[in-house]
Motif scaffolding. Structure first.
Motif, PDB file in Angstrom:
ATOM      1  N   ALA A 281     -12.870 141.554 -42.878  1.00 41.17           N
ATOM      2  CA  ALA A 281     -13.233 140.149 -42.660  1.00 41.17           C
ATOM      3  C   ALA A 281     -12.147 139.377 -41.917  1.00 41.17           C
ATOM      4  CB  ALA A 281     -13.514 139.470 -44.001  1.00 41.17           C
ATOM      5  N   PHE A 282     -10.984 139.999 -41.716  1.00 42.81           N
ATOM      6  CA  PHE A 282      -9.850 139.320 -41.069  1.00 42.81           C
ATOM      7  C   PHE A 282      -9.752 139.706 -39.605  1.00 42.81           C
ATOM      8  CE2 PHE A 282      -5.449 139.624 -39.621  1.00 42.81           C
ATOM      9  CZ  PHE A 282      -5.020 138.307 -39.802  1.00 42.81           C
ATOM     10  N   SER A 283      -9.420 138.726 -38.759  1.00 38.58           N
ATOM     11  CA  SER A 283      -9.160 139.014 -37.348  1.00 38.58           C
ATOM     12  C   SER A 283      -8.044 138.113 -36.841  1.00 38.58           C
ATOM     13  CB  SER A 283     -10.419 138.826 -36.491  1.00 38.58           C
ATOM     14  OG  SER A 283     -10.783 137.467 -36.408  1.00 38.58           O
ATOM     15  N   ALA A 284      -7.299 138.611 -35.859  1.00 35.37           N
ATOM     16  CA  ALA A 284      -6.208 137.853 -35.245  1.00 35.37           C
ATOM     17  C   ALA A 284      -6.226 138.102 -33.752  1.00 35.37           C
ATOM     18  CB  ALA A 284      -4.865 138.263 -35.840  1.00 35.37           C
ATOM     19  N   SER A 285      -6.068 137.026 -32.956  1.00 31.98           N
ATOM     20  CA  SER A 285      -6.087 137.120 -31.492  1.00 31.98           C
ATOM     21  C   SER A 285      -4.864 136.422 -30.918  1.00 31.98           C
ATOM     22  CB  SER A 285      -7.348 136.474 -30.909  1.00 31.98           C
ATOM     23  OG  SER A 285      -8.514 137.107 -31.377  1.00 31.98           O
ATOM     24  N   ALA A 286      -4.338 136.972 -29.834  1.00 38.31           N
ATOM     25  CA  ALA A 286      -3.243 136.358 -29.095  1.00 38.31           C
ATOM     26  C   ALA A 286      -3.544 136.483 -27.609  1.00 38.31           C
ATOM     27  CB  ALA A 286      -1.910 137.025 -29.428  1.00 38.31           C
ATOM     28  N   SER A 287      -3.182 135.433 -26.845  1.00 44.04           N
ATOM     29  CA  SER A 287      -3.516 135.420 -25.420  1.00 44.04           C
ATOM     30  C   SER A 287      -2.392 134.798 -24.603  1.00 44.04           C
ATOM     31  CB  SER A 287      -4.807 134.628 -25.201  1.00 44.04           C
ATOM     32  OG  SER A 287      -5.198 134.642 -23.833  1.00 44.04           O
TER      33      SER A 287
END
Length: 342
Positions: A281-287
């Motif tokens: 259920a966890f997500s992490a994004s970097a851009s």
């Protein structure tokens, strides 16, 4: 110009109405309600001094469905509108700033239909080109620092690139998929100012399987289109994009080359890379996103570093936390919000 598209659209509808529908199913109704609190270091993306107060920023209701025609063809359709306020009581504007007037508080996100045949897909309507969804969406995964807005006079802001999510009055042809490859051509009307019937022409080719995508797109705006081109040269936008999905990680990139943008005829490039990690259920994004200094005009060089974490409490409810830092513009921000889907 819009009369031309209206006539063509009418012809498509008439042709479809003459076909006997063999299987008609009720449309699927869906929606999203989203709220957030965002604190900007100075002003928001269009220079407004806003308080960090709770805001309803999405109130989306849509429907979509599929008709199966007696001759083996299929008719797909979708309509989606956002009823969240375009303008708040304090004068601040919604995420669609620049897209509509405050006298028209409902924003139409999608409105179109597609005839699916063995010879390809034929579509008409708003937001049907697929350029954003195919090339930019895997990079643009954020809630605050995103491309929801349409172009404004603001020199910087979250619009790092010039492609918008929302397009109007388009006719689309998509070839049948062959070995995971397809091509698409779009003929679109933007306004009545140019006196031409082909404000915007788009062509792109895409390879896409379950894990990998690579595509090239060319958009050409007629030189007489006020605000988009300089009256002397057609404005062009080249886009190259790719992404790859692993079991729990995805990596996406997009490169955009703008030629003769706006009345100043600006040339500049935009690059962006986004990685997303997902674990249950966890997500992490970097851009990382960069716009180089344009050769002319009001836009300036800027670099954005963005991060977002989210947790899916339930298939219908998401909590998220997001931060954005900009090298040149004073739009650093941190936000928290929730998204409820039905």
């Amino acid at each position: 110009m819009k009369q031309t598209l209206t006539a063509l659209t009418g012809a498509c509808v008439l042709a479809l109405s003459t076909q006997a529908i063999a299987d008609t199913k009720p449309p699927h109704v869906y929606g999203t309600i989203s709220a957030r609190v965002v604190d900007f270091s100075d002003t928001n993306f269009i220079g407004q001094d806003v308080d960090a107060t709770p805001t309803l920023y999405e109130g989306i209701v849509g429907l979509k469905g599929m008709h199966f025609l007696s001759n083996g063809m299929k008719l797909a359709y979708q309509f989606e509108a956002d009823f969240a306020p375009i303008a708040e009581a304090d004068g601040t504007e919604s995420k669609y700033y620049g897209s509509t007037s405050t006298e028209d508080p409902i924003f139409i996100r999608y409105a179109g239909a597609a005839l699916i045949t063995k010879y390809g897909l034929f579509a008409f309507g708003d937001a049907m080109s697929g350029v954003y969804s195919e090339f930019y969406a895997p990079v643009d995964v954020f809630e605050v620092n995103t491309q929801d807005s349409t172009p404004t006079g603001a020199p910087n802001g979250s619009r790092m690139w010039t492609q918008t999510k929302w397009s109007k009055d388009g006719l689309v042809y998509k070839t049948p998929v062959w070995n995971h490859m397809f091509a698409k051509v779009v003929y679109a009307s933007i306004g009545n100012e140019s006196g031409e019937a082909d404000d915007l022409k788009i062509i792109h080719g895409v390879y896409k399987d379950k894990a990998f995508m690579f595509g090239v797109n060319l958009s050409v705006y007629d030189k007489t289109l006020a605000g988009a081109a300089n009256g002397e040269d057609d404005r062009k936008r080249w886009v190259v994009a790719s992404h790859y999905n692993w079991d729990s990680f995805s990596l996406a990139g997009v490169y955009e080359k703008n030629i003769a943008l706006g009345s100043a005829g600006a040339d500049f490039d935009v690059k962006a890379v986004t990685g997303t990690y997902t674990n249950g259920a966890f997500s992490a994004s970097a851009s990382w996103q960069n716009r180089e200094t344009p050769s002319a005009g009001a836009l300036t060089e800027d670099t954005a570093k963005l991060a977002k974490v989210s947790y899916q409490l339930d298939p219908m409810m998401e909590l998220w936390l997001e931060a954005g830092k900009y090298s040149e513009s004073d739009n650093d921000n941190i936000g928290v919000g929730t998204k409820v889907k039905f």
